[in-house]
Design an enzyme around this catalytic site. Structure first.
Site, PDB file in Angstrom:
ATOM      1  N   CYS A   1      44.546  36.759  32.488  1.00 17.75           N
ATOM      2  CA  CYS A   1      43.764  37.862  33.051  1.00 17.75           C
ATOM      3  C   CYS A   1      43.584  38.995  32.055  1.00 17.75           C
ATOM      4  CB  CYS A   1      44.432  38.380  34.310  1.00 17.75           C
ATOM      5  SG  CYS A   1      46.164  38.817  34.071  1.00 17.75           S
TER       6      CYS A   1
ATOM      7  N   THR B   1      38.291  36.699  45.566  1.00 12.59           N
ATOM      8  CA  THR B   1      39.306  36.313  46.549  1.00 12.59           C
ATOM      9  C   THR B   1      40.004  37.543  47.106  1.00 12.59           C
ATOM     10  OG1 THR B   1      39.647  34.204  45.412  1.00 12.59           O
ATOM     11  CG2 THR B   1      41.378  34.927  46.913  1.00 12.59           C
TER      12      THR B   1
ATOM     13  N   LYS C   1      52.945  31.634  48.719  1.00 13.20           N
ATOM     14  CA  LYS C   1      52.006  30.514  48.639  1.00 13.20           C
ATOM     15  C   LYS C   1      51.576  30.327  47.198  1.00 13.20           C
ATOM     16  CE  LYS C   1      47.670  29.934  48.712  1.00 13.20           C
ATOM     17  NZ  LYS C   1      47.560  28.755  47.801  1.00 13.20           N
TER      18      LYS C   1
ATOM     19  N   GLU D   1      46.108  42.197  41.591  1.00 17.09           N
ATOM     20  CA  GLU D   1      45.840  42.160  40.143  1.00 17.09           C
ATOM     21  C   GLU D   1      44.759  41.121  39.943  1.00 17.09           C
ATOM     22  OE1 GLU D   1      45.260  40.842  36.930  1.00 17.09           O
ATOM     23  OE2 GLU D   1      47.317  40.170  36.614  1.00 17.09           O
TER      24      GLU D   1
ATOM     25  N   GLU E   1      34.395  37.309  33.531  1.00 19.83           N
ATOM     26  CA  GLU E   1      35.646  36.660  33.130  1.00 19.83           C
ATOM     27  C   GLU E   1      35.462  35.139  33.108  1.00 19.83           C
ATOM     28  OE1 GLU E   1      40.343  37.350  33.963  1.00 19.83           O
ATOM     29  OE2 GLU E   1      39.056  37.182  35.728  1.00 19.83           O
TER      30      GLU E   1
ATOM     31  N   LYS F   1      39.208  49.928  38.424  1.00 23.01           N
ATOM     32  CA  LYS F   1      37.960  49.303  38.890  1.00 23.01           C
ATOM     33  C   LYS F   1      38.241  47.952  39.573  1.00 23.01           C
ATOM     34  CE  LYS F   1      36.063  50.067  34.729  1.00 23.01           C
ATOM     35  NZ  LYS F   1      35.079  50.239  33.630  1.00 23.01           N
TER      36      LYS F   1
ATOM     37  N   GLY G   1      42.406  40.397  37.275  1.00 25.28           N
ATOM     38  CA  GLY G   1      41.800  39.938  36.034  1.00 25.28           C
ATOM     39  C   GLY G   1      41.081  41.023  35.267  1.00 25.28           C
TER      40      GLY G   1
END
Length: 492
Positions: free
Chosen positions: A286, A234, A177, A252, A385, A455, A254
């Protein structure tokens, strides 16, 4: 230029109409106009795609095609991507606003990743374990099954290769997707997958929105693994949805990467790399070196020079070869960046340069490269971020302080440091909480190098043979060939 239309999804080796009969409008970030319309998948289409992938896992993909043949198919795909590289790069630039000079490079890097995993396909090996002389014990690495891949909008084609390469090399089937903001290149890639000769259902593309198609894919009980790149917020939602059948997950998510420059650094090299690391991809990376720590004796001069370099960055149209950085990919992302620039001022950071729309543009999601000085490392500007071209510059005095400041953040994806002291380099590399630490360079990525975060930056690793492990299940087999009868504990 006329609007491009992609009115079909790629499911089970065929181009099929979406159940919803709806389309996603892809906006050109440089013009704010619709340049492509793409079929929108919903949960019914996710069901169809997962069923097709499951059928592929029961078919010749698993039962007849050898590991070397899987590798040959991936290599063929790499050759086709290379052949169509110019076209793919231009489509990517129109879809997400990256300059052509960047997307051309990303397409070539996608080729490199596919070639690497093509070579890895027949090197996925188990182990023989000597438990005792009269038994054979060994492990097999088997495909995890159906993989759901959910991708971001910042580097679509390159990141597709990061998912497709290890997943298909290991013998899995995939439902991909793409981000709703940048769906075009995924469908173009599906055409090349078909041309390469992959069996039907091995690779499926279902563009759609995260709250519908993405959620359905994450929750689907026919999916065995989710591989996701995007925000940690998310990822949390995906993990909750994936809990229904205990899907394997790799994320993954960021970072807010520290980039540390000591007074004994090679300043000229550090300036070049720090500027590129802070502003490449219009800050939409990221692993951006967005927190720049400079040792105090060097701080004022380095700040002045990096600000001057930021002013020289050419912001322009993505298809112009002279452009250094293009627009942000969406109106939402531009608005987010502008909010953080305003927040930086409110928090007391000193705006050195940038911070507004370039005068040359009255349309498009453009923003100037922005440098803040004297930033508080505890501030939101330094902790959160942004995904925009905003650099926070801060002084430090000692090695111990640099390590503390670098680690005082909830992310841990990438870190970099510049020093001529080899011992210091190794000491700091051991102490910094990040999945990748680079010395006298920044963010070295390569198909062979495991990549992922500590983290909140994610779970698991991409790239290298380490990635293959995340796309396989380990099965232990024990064969007893002792001729003597076993001891009978119930004999007496």
């Amino acid at each position: 230029m006329s609007t491009r239309t992609y009115d079909r999804l790629y499911i089970g080796g065929e181009w099929v109409a979406p159940h919803s009969a709806r389309a996603i409008a892809s906006i050109d970030p440089a013009t704010e106009e619709v340049w492509a319309e793409v079929a929108e998948a919903d949960d019914h289409d996710i069901d169809r795609a997962v069923d097709a992938a499951k059928a592929a896992m029961r078919g010749p993909w698993s039962t007849k095609i050898t590991a070397s043949q899987r590798g040959a198919l991936l290599y063929k795909l790499a050759e086709l991507v290379k052949r169509d590289g110019a076209k793919l790069a231009e489509l990517e630039s129109r879809d997400n606003g990256k300059p052509l000079r960047d997307t051309v490079g990303e397409v070539q890097r996608a080729v490199d990743w596919l070639v690497y995993f093509a070579g890895a396909a027949d090197k996925i090996e188990g182990e023989q374990i000597p438990i005792r002389p009269n038994a054979l014990a060994y492990t097999r690495r088997e495909p995890v099954g159906v993989v759901g891949a959910i991708l971001p909008w910042n580097s679509p084609l390159l990141l597709y290769s990061w998912k497709i390469g290890p997943a298909l090399a290991a013998g899995n089937a995939m439902v991909l997707k793409p981000a709703e903001q940048t769906p075009v290149s995924a469908l173009e890639l599906a055409k090349l997958v078909a041309e390469a000769g992959f069996p039907a259902g091995v690779f499926n593309v279902v563009p759609g929105y995260g709250a519908s198609a993405g959620a359905a894919l994450a929750a689907h009980r026919g999916v065995n693994k989710i591989s996701f790149t995007g925000s940690h917020a998310t990822a949390r939602k995906i993990m909750a949805l994936a809990a229904g059948n205990l899907k394997r997950c790799t994320f993954e998510c960021g970072g807010k990467s520290p980039h540390i420059v000591f007074a004994d650094a090679d300043v000229e090299r550090a300036l070049i790399v720090a500027t590129q690391s802070a502003f490449r991809s219009t800050g939409q990376s990221c692993s951006l070196g967005s927190r720049l720590f400079v040792q105090r004796p060097l701080y004022a001069a380095f700040l002045e020079r990096i600000a001057e370099r930021a002013r020289r960055i050419r912001v322009g149209q993505p298809l112009d070869r002279a452009t250094h950085i293009g627009p942000q990919t969406s109106a939402e992302q531009l608005a987010k960046t502008e909010r953080y620039i305003a927040l930086g001022k409110e928090e007391g950071a000193r705006l050195v340069t940038g911070g507004k729309r370039p005068k040359a543009f009255d349309r498009g999601y453009f923003i100037e490269p922005t440098v803040f000085a004297d930033v508080d490392n505890a501030s939101r500007l330094a902790q959160e971020e942004i995904f925009g071209p905003v650099l926070a510059v801060m002084p430090f005095d000692t090695e111990e302080e640099a390590v503390r400041l670098a680690n005082e953040v909830e992310y841990g994806l990438v870190a970099g440091l510049w020093t001529s002291d080899v011992s210091r380099a190794h000491r700091m590399a051991a102490q910094i909480e990040a999945g990748l630490v680079t010395v006298n360079t920044f963010r070295t990525t390569h198909p062979m190098l495991p990549y992922g975060g500590y983290k909140m930056s994610g779970l698991g690793r991409e790239n290298g043979m380490e990635a293959i492990h995340h796309f396989t299940e380990v099965k232990t087999v024990v064969v007893d060939f002792d001729a003597a009868p076993p001891a009978d504990p119930f004999a007496d």
